[in-house]
Write an enzyme that holds these catalytic residues in place. Structure first.
Site, PDB file in Angstrom:
ATOM      1  N   ARG A   1      33.494  51.309  42.410  1.00 52.72           N
ATOM      2  CA  ARG A   1      33.058  52.704  42.503  1.00 52.72           C
ATOM      3  C   ARG A   1      32.213  52.924  43.750  1.00 52.72           C
ATOM      4  NH1 ARG A   1      29.534  53.934  38.601  1.00 52.72           N
ATOM      5  NH2 ARG A   1      29.626  52.057  37.318  1.00 52.72           N
ATOM      6  N   LYS A   2      31.307  51.980  44.043  1.00 52.41           N
ATOM      7  CA  LYS A   2      30.434  52.144  45.201  1.00 52.41           C
ATOM      8  C   LYS A   2      31.210  52.029  46.513  1.00 52.41           C
ATOM      9  CE  LYS A   2      27.352  52.964  42.341  1.00 52.41           C
ATOM     10  NZ  LYS A   2      26.245  52.122  41.960  1.00 52.41           N
TER      11      LYS A   2
ATOM     12  N   TRP B   1      26.426  61.339  34.898  1.00 53.21           N
ATOM     13  CA  TRP B   1      26.266  61.381  36.359  1.00 53.21           C
ATOM     14  C   TRP B   1      27.417  60.671  37.051  1.00 53.21           C
ATOM     15  CZ3 TRP B   1      20.606  59.159  36.429  1.00 53.21           C
ATOM     16  CH2 TRP B   1      19.758  60.047  35.756  1.00 53.21           C
TER      17      TRP B   1
ATOM     18  N   ASP C   1      15.052  52.379  30.852  1.00 51.79           N
ATOM     19  CA  ASP C   1      13.840  52.076  31.606  1.00 51.79           C
ATOM     20  C   ASP C   1      12.708  53.049  31.274  1.00 51.79           C
ATOM     21  OD1 ASP C   1      12.765  50.190  33.257  1.00 51.79           O
ATOM     22  OD2 ASP C   1      13.608  50.968  35.106  1.00 51.79           O
TER      23      ASP C   1
END
Length: 524
Positions: free
Chosen positions: A123-124, A157, A295
């Protein structure tokens, strides 16, 4: 990230092993952060400009011929970064300003993509390819593999970002028939005048580029440009996100507690976090986003526990339930969705949070530690996470291990032993630590490493590290440093107050090891 219990096997360190100004430096930094808290308990620090988003907006303005004054400011920002030390920033700034591709050897693409977790690599790579195409590069002869555009198991996202990248590359390959009506509708659904969807300007601008060539897209794109320009910074650039103030506030509360802040300060932060809790029990990185993450939720649980486990028992219970819903069969935790791969840093965060819940959650903590032990490399480091510094996951894993030490041959001891060895071996001659092997020392990596060393018997390495960290302190109490945040991984971004927060957290952890330990630092 709260203070760790001190086992009987570790002696307290003599204060003489540390710089004489440790206590006053800690107090100055604590005061600095306390003064930045708003009356509502929030610590706000907008994300700074980034070359990636600034370049994307510049070429969009060139394409539409809108907002010439804003374009001139963007160009000035990018011109100041054309000789950046960061290869990616150099490449993007020069390409955007030239309106055409520049020498490809400015960036080692394979090495850059390797900085992201393996499961995100395709994806990146497609994202980077789409960005370069928008900046004038020719599309690759062979489009990315279909799995680069798979939405299976992706959070909201990533689904939008992947869809935008697919549309951009489809336009470049003149294959617009591959863009479906539902995909166009998904992209359009993120656009509302005056609002950046989920507070994410990279996604916002990617969507505008994907929609711009489509029929009837001009008005929507023009409105989206005005929305983006509302976030143009004083230096002319555009940030990655509007802010991450919820994460900043939660971690600041933990740091202030570790450094001995008074109870009213903690209560103020706790009230703010309670106000921001989502209906599902978790927290997002900013009040502008709906997607919650492990997180932020874990940090908020720890903070509410410190502020009063009984007073905040209901929001804590809801948050713990939300956290456990994401727990994977391997004992680990992902960042966003239960279907996603478990990650070491998120697992350490969750283990620290769950350890506040007593013996009933001990099995979940133990299984998290077992997962962490399988993820730790022989040198003591872990796979890439949300920081460009390898020391962040390391210190969080050590804190998690301290909550449930277990037998000497167990995972907690193995994690700690390897982590300490890595930290000792990678200390620079100036006393500090860098993000990766061979990197110069920086404040954040040094702060992370110092927290790891609070599980070590010898005070000397920590003393040298503390001296390096204090040498970075400014007259106003803040700490000079370079950013380490990455998002989307491995693209770096900057929220400067995090350097102060994690430096204060480290100084608080160090103070808890000293003889005599400050009473404020003995709270757990």
């Amino acid at each position: 990230m709260r203070l760790a219990p001190l086992p009987a096997s570790l002696p307290r360190w003599p204060a003489a092993a540390f710089p004489t100004g440790l206590s006053s430096a800690t107090a100055a930094l604590r005061t600095r952060l306390q003064e930045r808290l708003g009356p509502d308990g929030a610590l706000r620090d907008p994300c700074r400009s980034r070359v990636l988003e600034s370049a994307l907006l510049l070429v969009l303005l060139d394409r539409t011929r809108l907002e010439p004054a804003a374009r001139a400011r963007l160009a000035g920002y990018l011109d100041a970064h054309r000789d950046s030390r960061e290869p990616l920033d150099r490449l993007l700034a020069r390409a955007a300003l030239a309106g055409r591709p520049v020498q490809a050897d400015l960036l080692d693409v394979d090495r850059f993509i390797a900085l992201a977790p393996d499961f995100t690599g395709q994806r990146k790579r497609a994202l980077l390819q789409a960005v370069l195409v928008l900046l004038g590069d020719a599309p690759q002869p062979v489009p990315p593999a279909p799995q680069a555009f798979s939405l299976h198991g992706l959070h909201s996202w990533a689904r939008v970002q992947v869809t935008a990248v697919k549309a951009i590359l489809a336009h470049a390959h003149q294959a617009t028939d591959q863009i479906t009506a539902p995909e166009v509708e998904l992209l359009r659904s993120t656009q509302r005048a005056g609002r950046v969807w989920e507070g994410n300007l990279l996604i916002h601008l990617s969507v505008l580029h994907a929609l711009a060539p489509l029929p009837g897209g001009h008005r929507l794109v023009a409105e989206g440009i005005r929305t983006a320009l509302a976030h143009q910074r004083a230096d002319g650039g555009i940030p990655f996100i509007c802010d991450e103030d919820t994460w900043v506030t939660a971690t600041a509360g933990l740091a202030l507690h570790a450094a001995g802040a008074e109870r009213p300060v903690l209560d103020l932060v706790a009230r703010r976090l309670r106000h921001l809790q989502h209906d599902g029990g978790g927290w997002s990185y900013t009040e502008h986003a709906q997607l919650t993450d492990v997180d932020c939720t874990s940090a908020a649980i720890e903070l509410l526990h410190l502020a009063g486990p009984q007073a905040h028992r209901r929001p804590i219970h809801r948050a713990v339930s939300a956290l456990l819903d994401l727990r994977a069969p391997d004992g680990g935790f992902p960042t966003y969705l239960a279907a996603a791969p478990s990650e070491a840093c998120m697992t350490a965060a969750a283990a620290n949070a769950l350890s506040t819940q007593g013996p009933g959650r001990r099995p979940a903590v133990d299984q998290a530690l077992e997962f962490l032990a399988t993820q730790q490399h022989p040198d003591g480091s872990f796979p890439p996470d949300w920081s460009s510094s390898r020391h962040q996951t390391v210190f969080r894993a050590v804190l998690a291990a301290s909550r449930a030490p277990g037998p000497r041959e167990g995972p907690a001891h193995s994690i700690t032993r390897r982590a300490i060895a890595l930290t000792l071996d990678s200390q620079n001659p100036d006393g500090g630590w860098g993000r990766q092997d061979g990197d110069p020392s920086d404040a954040l990596s040094t702060a992370y490493a110092l927290i790891t060393l609070t599980a070590h018997h010898d005070s000397a390495p920590a003393g040298r590290g503390a001296a390096h960290l204090l040498a970075q302190q400014r007259p106003d109490g803040s700490i000079a440093g370079i950013p380490d945040c990455v998002g989307p991984r491995p693209f770096g971004f900057n929220v400067p107050v995090l350097t102060d927060i994690f430096s204060l957290l480290a100084l608080g952890h160090l103070s808890a090891r000293l003889t005599p330990a400050p009473l404020e630092a003995q709270r757990t």
